[in-house]
Scaffold this active site. Structure first.
Site, mmCIF file in Angstrom:
data_model
loop_
_atom_site.group_PDB
_atom_site.id
_atom_site.type_symbol
_atom_site.label_atom_id
_atom_site.label_comp_id
_atom_site.label_asym_id
_atom_site.label_seq_id
_atom_site.Cartn_x
_atom_site.Cartn_y
_atom_site.Cartn_z
ATOM 1 N N GLY A 170 120.348 -9.766 51.167
ATOM 2 C CA GLY A 170 119.669 -9.420 49.915
ATOM 3 C C GLY A 170 118.186 -9.251 50.145
ATOM 4 O O GLY A 170 117.641 -9.719 51.143
ATOM 5 N N ILE A 171 117.553 -8.545 49.217
ATOM 6 C CA ILE A 171 116.111 -8.293 49.312
ATOM 7 C C ILE A 171 115.475 -8.434 47.932
ATOM 8 O O ILE A 171 116.172 -8.416 46.914
ATOM 9 C CB ILE A 171 115.805 -6.870 49.839
ATOM 10 C CG1 ILE A 171 116.477 -5.814 48.929
ATOM 11 C CG2 ILE A 171 116.222 -6.705 51.284
ATOM 12 C CD1 ILE A 171 115.944 -4.405 49.147
ATOM 13 N N GLY A 206 108.570 -10.199 36.769
ATOM 14 C CA GLY A 206 108.381 -9.314 37.931
ATOM 15 C C GLY A 206 109.667 -8.994 38.672
ATOM 16 O O GLY A 206 109.628 -8.375 39.736
ATOM 17 N N TYR A 256 115.827 -7.503 40.505
ATOM 18 C CA TYR A 256 116.516 -8.594 41.224
ATOM 19 C C TYR A 256 117.332 -9.459 40.259
ATOM 20 O O TYR A 256 118.473 -9.826 40.556
ATOM 21 C CB TYR A 256 115.456 -9.418 41.950
ATOM 22 C CG TYR A 256 115.971 -10.499 42.863
ATOM 23 C CD1 TYR A 256 116.520 -10.190 44.113
ATOM 24 C CD2 TYR A 256 115.873 -11.844 42.508
ATOM 25 C CE1 TYR A 256 116.955 -11.198 44.969
ATOM 26 C CE2 TYR A 256 116.306 -12.846 43.355
ATOM 27 C CZ TYR A 256 116.842 -12.512 44.589
ATOM 28 O OH TYR A 256 117.285 -13.517 45.428
HETATM 29 P P1 NDP Z 1 115.713 -13.483 54.356
HETATM 30 O O1 NDP Z 1 114.796 -12.391 53.938
HETATM 31 O O2 NDP Z 1 115.165 -14.688 55.048
HETATM 32 O O3 NDP Z 1 116.876 -12.864 55.315
HETATM 33 C C1 NDP Z 1 117.590 -11.767 54.852
HETATM 34 C C2 NDP Z 1 118.730 -11.437 55.796
HETATM 35 O O4 NDP Z 1 119.486 -10.370 55.196
HETATM 36 C C3 NDP Z 1 118.272 -10.897 57.141
HETATM 37 O O5 NDP Z 1 119.211 -11.287 58.148
HETATM 38 C C4 NDP Z 1 118.307 -9.371 56.946
HETATM 39 O O6 NDP Z 1 118.514 -8.648 58.156
HETATM 40 C C5 NDP Z 1 119.527 -9.250 56.055
HETATM 41 N N1 NDP Z 1 119.567 -8.032 55.242
HETATM 42 C C6 NDP Z 1 118.761 -7.674 54.200
HETATM 43 N N2 NDP Z 1 119.149 -6.473 53.710
HETATM 44 C C7 NDP Z 1 120.205 -6.081 54.463
HETATM 45 C C8 NDP Z 1 121.046 -4.934 54.474
HETATM 46 N N3 NDP Z 1 120.853 -3.942 53.600
HETATM 47 N N4 NDP Z 1 122.023 -4.868 55.386
HETATM 48 C C9 NDP Z 1 122.252 -5.862 56.261
HETATM 49 N N5 NDP Z 1 121.492 -6.974 56.316
HETATM 50 C C10 NDP Z 1 120.482 -7.074 55.427
HETATM 51 O O7 NDP Z 1 116.515 -13.884 53.046
HETATM 52 P P2 NDP Z 1 116.989 -15.327 52.509
HETATM 53 O O8 NDP Z 1 117.689 -16.043 53.590
HETATM 54 O O9 NDP Z 1 115.876 -15.966 51.806
HETATM 55 O O10 NDP Z 1 118.043 -14.872 51.378
HETATM 56 C C11 NDP Z 1 119.440 -14.792 51.623
HETATM 57 C C12 NDP Z 1 120.144 -14.529 50.295
HETATM 58 O O11 NDP Z 1 119.839 -15.596 49.395
HETATM 59 C C13 NDP Z 1 119.695 -13.250 49.593
HETATM 60 O O12 NDP Z 1 120.795 -12.653 48.938
HETATM 61 C C14 NDP Z 1 118.681 -13.738 48.576
HETATM 62 O O13 NDP Z 1 118.565 -12.866 47.491
HETATM 63 C C15 NDP Z 1 119.315 -15.065 48.192
HETATM 64 N N6 NDP Z 1 118.377 -16.025 47.615
HETATM 65 C C16 NDP Z 1 117.295 -16.469 48.306
HETATM 66 C C17 NDP Z 1 116.426 -17.389 47.748
HETATM 67 C C18 NDP Z 1 115.222 -17.912 48.470
HETATM 68 O O14 NDP Z 1 114.412 -18.593 47.823
HETATM 69 N N7 NDP Z 1 115.058 -17.668 49.756
HETATM 70 C C19 NDP Z 1 116.660 -17.911 46.403
HETATM 71 C C20 NDP Z 1 117.844 -17.387 45.757
HETATM 72 C C21 NDP Z 1 118.663 -16.482 46.358
HETATM 73 P P3 NDP Z 1 117.243 -8.250 59.101
HETATM 74 O O15 NDP Z 1 116.734 -9.555 59.667
HETATM 75 O O16 NDP Z 1 117.828 -7.367 60.149
HETATM 76 O O17 NDP Z 1 116.242 -7.604 58.198
#
Ligand code: NDP
Length: 241
Positions: free
Chosen positions: A85-86, A144, A148
């Site tokens: 997720g992003i 913002g 999401y």
């Molecule tokens: P990070 O940004 O630390 O890591 C994201 C990971 O997802 C990376 O491995 C990235 O790959 C991969 N990724 C992103 N987009 C794609 C795509 N289109 N295809 C394949 N891989 C993708 O994220 P977090 O660990 O913080 O978040 C993980 C999940 O938890 C997400 O869904 C986020 O929305 C959710 N979340 C996070 C929170 C937080 O506070 N951190 C809170 C609530 C929910 P690469 O390294 O190659 O870019």
């Protein structure tokens, strides 16, 4: 033979903690990522897990990615964790169509792509586990983050609907809604804003990726067969749904 789990976005942050935890639980684990090769290399070296690069917002790439994993590892994906997720934050009046679409495609369309790649097999075999990572901001809304919050609320609706469709087939579908968790995703948030966020968390700190992974581990366990369509909040008490 150990069941095969696939974790999307599993080379960094929460996904990496989930992948490690499921491997420690005794599952075979394949990990997807999008393009950060340096992070992927470090993760592969430390974890020894099999990595597969594709973009989960690309439908065909998801179908091809799952087939490649199943062919290489010689068994079907029986556990799917949709974690990738992003964020692309902006107030709505300043949000571009691209910011809207990128988040919807990565955070929501990907569930259709990935679940679509595995659900028929799970139904046919009569066993499966799907866990979708939502967010506290999908539950409560966030300044913002119309894109999401909408996508992550959509994750919860998707989870409930697929849980209903799958319940008689031995396939559980659940969501985990993390609160603010200490990963790269928070790196872009201004330090003062982050302090304000921490002050709103009753537990008084950010979550740890391993704490989110613990909830996923529970949901994919054989003994969690009666838990489906649920959303487990792991948010330090920040929002009580
Ligand atoms: P990070 O940004 O630390 O890591 C994201 C990971 O997802 C990376 O491995 C990235 O790959 C991969 N990724 C992103 N987009 C794609 C795509 N289109 N295809 C394949 N891989 C993708 O994220 P977090 O660990 O913080 O978040 C993980 C999940 O938890 C997400 O869904 C986020 O929305 C959710 N979340 C996070 C929170 C937080 O506070 N951190 C809170 C609530 C929910 P690469 O390294 O190659 O870019």
């Amino acid at each position: 033979m150990a069941r095969l789990a696939l974790v999307t976005g599993g080379t960094r942050g929460i996904g990496a903690a989930i992948a490690r935890r499921l491997a420690a639980d005794g599952l075979r684990v394949a990990v997807n990522y999008r393009g950060n090769e340096a992070a992927a290399r470090d993760f592969a070296r430390d974890s020894g897990l099999a990595l597969y690069r594709w973009d989960v917002s690309d439908h065909q790439a998801c179908l091809d990615g799952v087939r490649a994993i199943e062919r290489d590892l010689g068994q079907p994906v029986e556990v799917l964790v949709n974690n990738a997720g992003i964020t692309r934050d902006a107030m709505l009046h300043k949000m571009s169509l691209e910011q809207w679409r990128e988040v919807m495609q990565d955070d929501l369309d990907a569930l259709f792509h990935m679940c679509g790649a595995v659900i028929e097999g799970m139904r046919g075999r009569g066993w499966g586990r799907i866990v979708n990572i939502s967010s506290v901001n999908g539950q409560k809304g966030q300044f913002g983050q119309t894109n999401y919050s909408a996508a992550k609320a959509g994750v919860i609706g998707f989870t409930k609907a697929l849980a209903l469709e799958s319940a008689r087939k031995g396939v559980t579908v659940n969501a985990v809604a993390p609160g603010y968790t200490d990963t790269d995703m928070l790196a872009g948030i201004d330090a003062q804003v982050l302090d304000g966020i921490k002050a709103q968390i009753p537990v008084g700190r950010l979550g740890r990726p391993e704490e989110i992974a613990h909830a996923v581990s529970f949901l994919v366990d054989e003994r969690a067969a009666f838990v489906t369509g649920a959303t487990i909040a792991v948010n330090g008490g920040q929002y009580l749904a």
